[in-house]
Design an enzyme around this catalytic site. Structure first.
Site, PDB file in Angstrom:
ATOM      1  N   CYS A   9     -41.958  74.193  49.362  1.00  0.00           N
ATOM      2  CA  CYS A   9     -41.173  73.892  48.302  1.00  0.00           C
ATOM      3  C   CYS A   9     -39.769  74.429  48.593  1.00  0.00           C
ATOM      4  O   CYS A   9     -39.725  75.392  49.609  1.00  0.00           O
ATOM      5  CB  CYS A   9     -41.854  74.746  47.076  1.00  0.00           C
ATOM      6  SG  CYS A   9     -43.383  74.072  46.537  1.00  0.00           S
ATOM      7  N   GLY A  36     -39.576  69.473  49.891  1.00  0.00           N
ATOM      8  CA  GLY A  36     -40.525  68.977  49.138  1.00  0.00           C
ATOM      9  C   GLY A  36     -39.757  67.791  48.304  1.00  0.00           C
ATOM     10  O   GLY A  36     -38.683  67.722  47.932  1.00  0.00           O
ATOM     11  N   GLY A 111     -44.226  78.879  48.314  1.00  0.00           N
ATOM     12  CA  GLY A 111     -45.463  79.817  48.866  1.00  0.00           C
ATOM     13  C   GLY A 111     -46.700  79.521  48.349  1.00  0.00           C
ATOM     14  O   GLY A 111     -46.996  78.389  47.828  1.00  0.00           O
ATOM     15  N   TYR A 249     -39.151  73.978  62.522  1.00  0.00           N
ATOM     16  CA  TYR A 249     -39.372  72.582  62.072  1.00  0.00           C
ATOM     17  C   TYR A 249     -38.822  72.320  60.343  1.00  0.00           C
ATOM     18  O   TYR A 249     -38.191  71.811  60.055  1.00  0.00           O
ATOM     19  CB  TYR A 249     -40.697  71.928  61.910  1.00  0.00           C
ATOM     20  CG  TYR A 249     -41.019  70.852  61.288  1.00  0.00           C
ATOM     21  CD1 TYR A 249     -40.288  69.695  61.633  1.00  0.00           C
ATOM     22  CD2 TYR A 249     -41.749  70.665  60.078  1.00  0.00           C
ATOM     23  CE1 TYR A 249     -40.439  68.471  60.688  1.00  0.00           C
ATOM     24  CE2 TYR A 249     -42.070  69.447  59.460  1.00  0.00           C
ATOM     25  CZ  TYR A 249     -41.321  68.355  59.654  1.00  0.00           C
ATOM     26  OH  TYR A 249     -41.245  67.199  59.056  1.00  0.00           O
TER      27      TYR A 249
END
Ligand code: SF4
Length: 471
Positions: A9, A36, A111, A249
């Site tokens: 997120c 996200g 998280g 990434y």
């Protein structure tokens, strides 16, 4: 069509009286869209009321001019979400909002908590009914029960949370950002003309014209006010454990993390890869976009020319309508289309950042060979992923990870590639330029910096048969 871990997120917060804080949040979230794509939301406070708008979809489809104009205020928070926990339904879109005293508290979380079962019991004991299935709803409920200022409430709740969290929270008169004691997920503060911004990544600061000030420190809560930042070190920063996959990434390449350019780190991963294993080849190609910086680094170090070899359709979204059987039979390529004139007869080094299940990589290797590639040598700028993530990343179940129980040669054979080399942990560490102990690297090593749940309640972990992660 993705063979990468799924992003988590992104969070954003801004206080700037006199500025259009909803619009700033929109552009901040737009810069964080890669973190996200399933839902987006903004909560705005005008000092008297908090108003929330959230919806499933991309930032640009959730908000339009009329909706942004209706969100007026002096401070705001925003969130983009990929559902690492809970199903992708509207209830789980964020910011979450709950009554607190006479007003409302809104919250956005990046998280994953590892003690959510215990927190859920606590929240239910308080008489709360939680409809949403996210950790974020639990944290919001806990904060809503605490008296005093929002900052005081957060200081009381933080010691009860375990896991990875970078959170922004908003009430009528306070905007607070806080981060777990290991600092697993990133969170940075920026100065804005007439205010302050907090965001998951520096690329969001750049987007709204804010200047990087500093990171929110692990274990710290900060209240953003027009007079400046009020800081409380709520929990002692334990060992640093920034997710190393942010550098590999997740983060946007134009972001800076821990003082290092993400693009540069990826480029240097390519250099290290070339140092470790350069096959005889005619061209180095990167799979756009995430493999490109490492491919450029590989080409520079190896002396093998770099070229684009596939064109990516950037507009293939997560909810893309799938082709029917007839289209599939014609070999329709949704995301990548190879440049046959470039590839034909060439021995290729194909650089990508990671392989999770291998399904997509296998298709890409086949696609390159069908387009005439003489050889395909895979070079992966991360070590083999052999453990699941409990801190907010969707890695797949352990028994789906192609690297578990297989050598690189076996994986190469399974993918139809002529050879495969994964970057070593040492090579990765040299590329990121920081000591190993400041990072979480658990998906490569199985050594988890924060205790993981005894009975993971998320469907993605249920099949982790035989996995015995160290605690
Ligand atoms: S387990 Fe892997 S993906 Fe998860 S936080 Fe650690 S390094 Fe990042």
């Amino acid at each position: 069509m993705s063979d990468h871990p799924r992003e988590e997120c992104g969070v954003f917060g801004v206080i700037a009286p006199g500025r259009d804080v909803a619009r700033l949040s929109f552009f901040g979230l737009h810069a964080l869209q890669h973190r996200g794509q399933e839902s987006a939301g903004i909560a705005v406070s005008d000092g008297t009321h908090v108003v929330v708008q959230r919806e499933l979809g991309l930032v640009s489809s959730v908000f339009d001019e009329p909706s942004l104009r209706s969100l007026t205020g002096d401070s705001a928070i925003g969130h983009v979400r990929y559902s690492t926990t809970g199903r992708n339904k509207w209830d789980n879109a964020q910011p979450v909002a709950m009554p607190r005293g006479e007003g409302l508290v809104a919250l956005g979380h990046n998280g994953n908590l590892t003690n959510s079962d215990a927190l859920r019991r606590r929240v239910m004991d308080m008489g709360h009914e939680i409809e949403a299935t996210t950790d974020s709803a639990l944290v919001t409920a806990l904060i809503s029960h605490e008296p005093g200022s929002l900052l005081d409430a957060i200081c009381n709740v933080m010691p009860t949370l375990q896991g990875a969290y970078s959170i922004v929270a908003l009430t009528e008169d306070e905007l607070v950002a806080f981060r777990d004691p290991n600092g697993v997920r990133p969170l940075v503060i920026g100065r804005l003309d007439g205010g302050w911004v907090v965001a998951s990544e520096t690329c969001a600061l750049d987007q709204v014209g804010a200047e990087f000030d500093r990171e929110v420190r692990p274990g710290e809560a900060v209240r953003l006010t027009t007079d400046g930042i009020e800081s409380r070190q709520v929990m002692p920063a334990t060992s640093r454990a920034l997710c190393i996959f942010e550098a590999i990434y997740f983060a946007r390449p134009d972001s800076v993390m821990d003082g290092q350019s993400v693009w540069q780190a990826r480029h240097d991963m390519g250099i290290e890869l070339a140092r470790e294993s350069t096959p005889g080849a005619d061209l180095v190609v990167g799979l756009p976009d995430s493999g490109t910086p490492a491919a450029i680094g590989f080409a520079q170090k190896s002396g093998i020319p770099y070229s684009e070899a596939v064109v990516r359709n950037r507009y293939v979204g997560r909810s893309f309508i799938q082709p029917d059987q007839e289209l599939r039979a014609t070999g329709v390529k949704l995301k990548f289309n190879p440049l046959e004139g470039v590839i034909g007869g060439k021995r290729l080094v194909v650089v990508d950042d990671s392989i999770v299940r291998g399904t997509t990589t296998r298709r890409i290797v086949q696609m390159l060979k069908d387009a005439g590639a003489a050889e395909v040598h895979l070079r992966i700028s991360s070590p083999p992923i052999t453990w699941p993530c409990f801190y907010g990343i969707d890695m797949a179940d352990r028994d789906e990870l192609i690297a578990v129980g297989h050598t690189a040669d076996e994986v190469a054979a399974a993918l139809g590639a002529d050879s495969l080399h994964y970057l070593t942990l040492d090579g990765l560490q040299r590329a990121v330029g920081q000591p190993a102990d400041v990072y979480c690297r658990a998906c490569f090593t199985g050594r988890y910096p924060i205790p993981v749940p005894d009975t993971p309640g998320k469907e993605r972990f249920e099949a982790a048969a035989g996995a015995t992660p160290s605690r």
